[in-house]
Motif scaffolding. Structure first.
Motif, PDB file in Angstrom:
ATOM      1  N   ASP A 159     -70.705 -32.664 -94.239  1.00 23.14           N
ATOM      2  CA  ASP A 159     -72.163 -33.907 -94.289  1.00 23.14           C
ATOM      3  C   ASP A 159     -72.810 -32.750 -93.548  1.00 23.14           C
ATOM      4  O   ASP A 159     -72.691 -31.920 -92.319  1.00 23.14           O
ATOM      5  N   ALA A 160     -73.961 -32.367 -93.925  1.00 21.38           N
ATOM      6  CA  ALA A 160     -74.984 -32.140 -93.637  1.00 21.38           C
ATOM      7  C   ALA A 160     -75.265 -32.726 -92.359  1.00 21.38           C
ATOM      8  O   ALA A 160     -75.624 -30.898 -91.198  1.00 21.38           O
ATOM      9  N   GLY A 161     -75.311 -33.386 -91.185  1.00 17.74           N
ATOM     10  CA  GLY A 161     -75.805 -33.435 -90.293  1.00 17.74           C
ATOM     11  C   GLY A 161     -74.476 -32.965 -89.343  1.00 17.74           C
ATOM     12  O   GLY A 161     -74.940 -32.297 -88.194  1.00 17.74           O
ATOM     13  N   PHE A 162     -73.261 -33.011 -90.116  1.00 13.74           N
ATOM     14  CA  PHE A 162     -72.320 -32.390 -88.602  1.00 13.74           C
ATOM     15  C   PHE A 162     -72.137 -31.264 -89.009  1.00 13.74           C
ATOM     16  O   PHE A 162     -71.684 -31.002 -87.935  1.00 13.74           O
ATOM     17  N   VAL A 163     -72.441 -30.748 -89.755  1.00 15.11           N
ATOM     18  CA  VAL A 163     -72.306 -29.016 -89.823  1.00 15.11           C
ATOM     19  C   VAL A 163     -74.099 -27.992 -88.768  1.00 15.11           C
ATOM     20  O   VAL A 163     -73.800 -27.483 -88.025  1.00 15.11           O
ATOM     21  N   ALA A 164     -74.714 -29.120 -89.123  1.00 16.05           N
ATOM     22  CA  ALA A 164     -76.172 -28.227 -88.236  1.00 16.05           C
ATOM     23  C   ALA A 164     -75.487 -28.976 -86.286  1.00 16.05           C
ATOM     24  O   ALA A 164     -75.666 -27.999 -86.113  1.00 16.05           O
ATOM     25  N   LEU A 165     -74.994 -29.754 -86.083  1.00 11.32           N
ATOM     26  CA  LEU A 165     -73.750 -30.305 -85.268  1.00 11.32           C
ATOM     27  C   LEU A 165     -73.510 -28.830 -84.674  1.00 11.32           C
ATOM     28  O   LEU A 165     -72.458 -28.498 -83.959  1.00 11.32           O
ATOM     29  N   GLN A 166     -72.574 -28.682 -85.682  1.00  8.23           N
ATOM     30  CA  GLN A 166     -71.842 -27.728 -85.462  1.00  8.23           C
ATOM     31  C   GLN A 166     -71.885 -26.513 -84.945  1.00  8.23           C
ATOM     32  O   GLN A 166     -71.436 -25.892 -84.199  1.00  8.23           O
ATOM     33  N   LYS A 167     -72.896 -25.837 -85.346  1.00 11.90           N
ATOM     34  CA  LYS A 167     -73.968 -24.787 -85.722  1.00 11.90           C
ATOM     35  C   LYS A 167     -74.179 -24.946 -84.357  1.00 11.90           C
ATOM     36  O   LYS A 167     -74.121 -23.751 -83.516  1.00 11.90           O
ATOM     37  N   LYS A 168     -75.219 -25.524 -83.428  1.00 22.20           N
ATOM     38  CA  LYS A 168     -75.242 -25.942 -81.903  1.00 22.20           C
ATOM     39  C   LYS A 168     -74.488 -25.682 -81.282  1.00 22.20           C
ATOM     40  O   LYS A 168     -74.937 -25.368 -80.209  1.00 22.20           O
ATOM     41  N   ALA A 169     -73.247 -26.293 -81.679  1.00 21.76           N
ATOM     42  CA  ALA A 169     -72.095 -26.079 -80.651  1.00 21.76           C
ATOM     43  C   ALA A 169     -71.794 -24.731 -80.489  1.00 21.76           C
ATOM     44  O   ALA A 169     -71.515 -24.233 -79.739  1.00 21.76           O
ATOM     45  N   MET A 170     -71.776 -24.213 -81.148  1.00 21.66           N
ATOM     46  CA  MET A 170     -71.020 -22.835 -81.955  1.00 21.66           C
ATOM     47  C   MET A 170     -71.974 -21.576 -80.583  1.00 21.66           C
ATOM     48  O   MET A 170     -72.105 -20.941 -79.659  1.00 21.66           O
ATOM     49  N   GLN A 171     -73.753 -21.964 -80.998  1.00 20.82           N
ATOM     50  CA  GLN A 171     -74.914 -21.312 -80.130  1.00 20.82           C
ATOM     51  C   GLN A 171     -74.116 -21.622 -78.681  1.00 20.82           C
ATOM     52  O   GLN A 171     -74.550 -20.683 -77.530  1.00 20.82           O
ATOM     53  N   ALA A 172     -74.657 -23.188 -78.453  1.00 22.31           N
ATOM     54  CA  ALA A 172     -74.271 -23.434 -77.091  1.00 22.31           C
ATOM     55  C   ALA A 172     -72.913 -21.685 -76.470  1.00 22.31           C
ATOM     56  O   ALA A 172     -72.677 -21.550 -75.536  1.00 22.31           O
ATOM     57  N   GLU A 173     -71.873 -22.169 -77.139  1.00 24.13           N
ATOM     58  CA  GLU A 173     -70.399 -21.541 -76.757  1.00 24.13           C
ATOM     59  C   GLU A 173     -71.052 -19.917 -76.518  1.00 24.13           C
ATOM     60  O   GLU A 173     -70.153 -19.623 -75.434  1.00 24.13           O
ATOM     61  N   MET A 174     -71.671 -19.272 -77.481  1.00 18.13           N
ATOM     62  CA  MET A 174     -72.130 -18.381 -77.578  1.00 18.13           C
ATOM     63  C   MET A 174     -72.431 -17.512 -75.996  1.00 18.13           C
ATOM     64  O   MET A 174     -72.298 -17.070 -75.381  1.00 18.13           O
ATOM     65  N   LEU A 175     -73.704 -18.603 -75.942  1.00 21.01           N
ATOM     66  CA  LEU A 175     -74.280 -18.567 -74.034  1.00 21.01           C
ATOM     67  C   LEU A 175     -73.441 -19.083 -73.147  1.00 21.01           C
ATOM     68  O   LEU A 175     -73.709 -17.761 -72.508  1.00 21.01           O
ATOM     69  N   GLU A 176     -72.715 -19.746 -73.226  1.00 23.59           N
ATOM     70  CA  GLU A 176     -71.948 -19.589 -72.283  1.00 23.59           C
ATOM     71  C   GLU A 176     -70.610 -18.647 -72.646  1.00 23.59           C
ATOM     72  O   GLU A 176     -70.502 -18.457 -70.986  1.00 23.59           O
ATOM     73  N   MET A 177     -69.759 -17.517 -73.091  1.00 20.24           N
ATOM     74  CA  MET A 177     -68.397 -16.743 -72.964  1.00 20.24           C
ATOM     75  C   MET A 177     -70.168 -15.812 -72.457  1.00 20.24           C
ATOM     76  O   MET A 177     -69.206 -14.671 -71.775  1.00 20.24           O
ATOM     77  N   LYS A 178     -71.208 -15.429 -72.678  1.00 23.89           N
ATOM     78  CA  LYS A 178     -71.737 -14.488 -73.348  1.00 23.89           C
ATOM     79  C   LYS A 178     -71.940 -14.556 -70.775  1.00 23.89           C
ATOM     80  O   LYS A 178     -71.694 -13.138 -70.222  1.00 23.89           O
ATOM     81  N   MET A 179     -72.016 -15.633 -70.277  1.00 23.87           N
ATOM     82  CA  MET A 179     -72.117 -15.537 -69.370  1.00 23.87           C
ATOM     83  C   MET A 179     -71.197 -15.373 -68.332  1.00 23.87           C
ATOM     84  O   MET A 179     -71.425 -15.075 -67.076  1.00 23.87           O
ATOM     85  N   TYR A 180     -69.762 -16.796 -69.001  1.00 28.98           N
ATOM     86  CA  TYR A 180     -69.156 -16.339 -68.147  1.00 28.98           C
ATOM     87  C   TYR A 180     -68.419 -14.295 -68.938  1.00 28.98           C
ATOM     88  O   TYR A 180     -67.576 -14.016 -67.480  1.00 28.98           O
ATOM     89  N   PHE A 181     -68.518 -13.508 -70.105  1.00 30.61           N
ATOM     90  CA  PHE A 181     -68.455 -12.945 -69.335  1.00 30.61           C
ATOM     91  C   PHE A 181     -68.729 -11.456 -68.760  1.00 30.61           C
ATOM     92  O   PHE A 181     -68.326 -11.071 -67.906  1.00 30.61           O
ATOM     93  N   ALA A 182     -70.359 -11.943 -67.659  1.00 34.10           N
ATOM     94  CA  ALA A 182     -71.430 -11.833 -66.739  1.00 34.10           C
ATOM     95  C   ALA A 182     -70.496 -11.707 -66.030  1.00 34.10           C
ATOM     96  O   ALA A 182     -70.387 -10.693 -64.652  1.00 34.10           O
ATOM     97  N   GLU A 183     -69.998 -12.626 -65.760  1.00 31.73           N
ATOM     98  CA  GLU A 183     -69.076 -12.991 -64.350  1.00 31.73           C
ATOM     99  C   GLU A 183     -68.350 -11.998 -64.555  1.00 31.73           C
ATOM    100  O   GLU A 183     -68.099 -11.460 -63.573  1.00 31.73           O
ATOM    101  N   LYS A 184     -67.307 -11.729 -64.823  1.00 29.48           N
ATOM    102  CA  LYS A 184     -66.057 -10.927 -65.285  1.00 29.48           C
ATOM    103  C   LYS A 184     -66.645  -9.605 -64.678  1.00 29.48           C
ATOM    104  O   LYS A 184     -65.585  -9.052 -64.283  1.00 29.48           O
ATOM    105  N   LEU A 185     -67.600  -9.275 -65.899  1.00 30.25           N
ATOM    106  CA  LEU A 185     -68.153  -8.015 -65.170  1.00 30.25           C
ATOM    107  C   LEU A 185     -68.321  -7.408 -63.449  1.00 30.25           C
ATOM    108  O   LEU A 185     -68.240  -6.573 -63.178  1.00 30.25           O
ATOM    109  N   LYS A 186     -69.726  -8.985 -63.406  1.00 26.27           N
ATOM    110  CA  LYS A 186     -69.460  -8.813 -61.679  1.00 26.27           C
ATOM    111  C   LYS A 186     -67.434  -8.604 -60.890  1.00 26.27           C
ATOM    112  O   LYS A 186     -67.749  -8.023 -59.712  1.00 26.27           O
ATOM    113  N   GLN A 187     -66.875  -9.369 -61.098  1.00 23.52           N
ATOM    114  CA  GLN A 187     -65.526  -9.130 -61.296  1.00 23.52           C
ATOM    115  C   GLN A 187     -65.467  -8.105 -60.882  1.00 23.52           C
ATOM    116  O   GLN A 187     -64.143  -7.383 -59.232  1.00 23.52           O
TER     117      GLN A 187
END
Length: 332
Positions: A159-187
Motif C-alpha cells: 500500500d502506497a500510504g504504508f510505504v510512505a510511513l515506513q520510509k518516514k520512519a526509516m528517516q527518523a530512525e537514521m536521525l536517532e541513530m546518528k544522535m546516539y552515535f554522536a553520544e557514543k563518541l563523546k563517551q
C-alpha cells in the motif's frame, strides 16, 4: 406516501451498508491470552478496546484514521497498519508473541510485512557500526543499510500510504541513530581518563565515595525503580555479582529516583533483595557524577579500574555475555 416511505427506508438501509463496508473490520484469535481485552493504541492513546468473544476470539468493526498503531494484549505490543476498508484477521499465541503473529484478509500483506520485520531484525545488524571511529563512516554504513531496506520495501509492492510511513520512519530512525552515535563518541573520549567522583547515601548506612573503592574494579549500574529495562537487568546483575563475589570488583547501583520516590527506592532494595552497594544520587539526573558522564537514559553501565580510571564509559549490560568475557580477562 407509502412508496416514498419505502424508498427512504431503502435509501437509509443502503447507506448503512455502504458505511459498514468502509469501516475497519478486525478479528483476532489469541491462544494463551494475557487478558480479556485487546487494545488498539496510537502511542499512549487507546483508540479501541476489543473484548473477548468466546474462547480467545476478538472481533470489532470501527472507524479509524489510516496510519500506524499498536496492538497491546496486556503484556506485549505489536505494530499494525490500519485503515478503513481493511478486513484483517490475526492469529497469535501470546506465549510466543512475535514469532507467532500471522495475518489474513484485506490488509494482511502490509501487516505480515511488519510481523516479519520484527522477527528478522536484530540489534547485531547495526551493532558493529557503533564501533566505527568516525561519524562519516557510521553515516555511510547506515545509508547503505537504509538503501537496502528501501529497495526491499519497494519490491514488496505494498500500500502506497504504508510505504510512505515506513520510509518516514526509516528517516527518523537514521536521525536517532546518528544522535546516539554522536553520544557514543563523546563517551569514548572519557575512556582512560580519571573518573569523576561521587559521594552518595548508602542504603546500608552512611555515605560511599568512589575513592572508598580504590584497589578494585567498579562496575556501576545507573538505574531507577520506575525503569522497566533497568528492572529487567536485575536478575542478570545478581548472577554476575554471585559469580565474581570473591574477585577484586565492586558492584555499585546508583539510583536516580527523584526525591518523591526516595522511600520507594529504600523499600524496593529490601523487597527485591538487591545486592552490591546500593547508592542514592543526591540530585537525581542533575547529580554531578550523572552529568559528567552525559547520562540521559537508563540503564547505563560504567566500568572503572582500581586506580579510578574509566575502562568503559558505556559498558555492556549484565545480560550481554560480552560483559563476562571482559571481566574474565580483567580479573584473571
Amino acid at each position: 406516501m407509502k412508496k416514498l416511505g419505502l424508498f427512504l427506508f431503502a435509501f437509509v438501509i443502503s447507506n448503512v451498508g455502504i458505511a459498514q463496508e468502509t469501516l475497519l473490520k478486525f478479528e483476532a484469535d489469541v491462544t494463551n491470552r494475557n487478558g480479556d481485552i485487546l487494545f488498539i493504541k496510537n502511542n499512549r492513546i487507546i483508540v479501541k478496546e476489543i473484548k473477548v468473544q468466546g474462547d480467545g476470539h476478538f472481533s470489532a468493526s470501527f472507524d479509524i484514521k489510516e496510519g500506524m498503531y499498536q496492538l497491546y494484549d496486556g503484556a506485549e505490543y505489536s505494530e499494525l497498519f490500519l485503515k478503513n476498508g481493511y478486513d484483517l484477521k490475526m492469529k497469535l499465541d501470546a506465549k510466543n508473541f512475535d514469532n507467532s503473529i500471522t495475518y489474513s484478509g484485506i490488509g494482511a500483506k502490509e501487516n505480515n510485512y511488519l510481523a516479519q520485520k520484527i522477527r528478522t531484525q536484530s540489534s547485531s545488524d547495526v551493532e558493529s557500526f557503533f564501533e566505527l571511529p568516525t561519524m562519516e563512516e557510521f553515516a555511510a554504513k547506515m545509508t547503505e543499510k537504509q538503501n537496502a531496506d528501501i529497495a526491499k520495501l519497494d519490491a514488496e509492492k505494498l500500500d502506497a500510504g504504508f510505504v510512505a510511513l515506513q520510509k518516514k520512519a526509516m528517516q527518523a530512525e537514521m536521525l536517532e541513530m546518528k544522535m546516539y552515535f554522536a553520544e557514543k563518541l563523546k563517551q569514548k573520549k572519557l575512556n582512560n581518563t580519571q573518573a569523576p567522583s561521587f559521594d552518595y547515601e548508602n542504603h546500608a548506612g552512611g555515605k560511599t565515595k568512589l575513592e572508598d573503592l580504590r584497589g578494585k574494579y567498579v562496575y556501576i549500574d545507573v538505574w531507577a525503580t520506575w525503569c522497566g529495562p533497568c528492572r529487567a537487568e536485575i536478575p542478570s546483575l545478581q548472577k554476575i555479582e554471585a559469580k565474581y563475589h570473591d574477585k577484586k570488583i565492586a558492584f555499585v547501583s546508583i539510583s536516580v529516583d527523584e526525591q518523591k520516590d526516595y522511600e520507594k527506592w529504600k523499600k524496593f532494595v529490601v523487597e527485591k533483595q538487591l545486592g552490591g552497594i546500593q547508592l542514592y544520587a543526591d540530585k537525581n539526573w542533575m547529580s554531578d557524577f550523572i552529568k559528567a558522564f552525559g547520562i540521559n537514559s537508563i540503564p547505563r553501565f560504567i566500568l572503572i579500574d582500581p586506580t579510578g580510571k574509566v575502562v568503559n564509559a558505556d559498558a555492556d549490560r549484565p545480560s550481554n555475555p560480552k560483559l563476562q568475557e571482559q571481566l574474565d580477562a580483567l580479573l584473571k
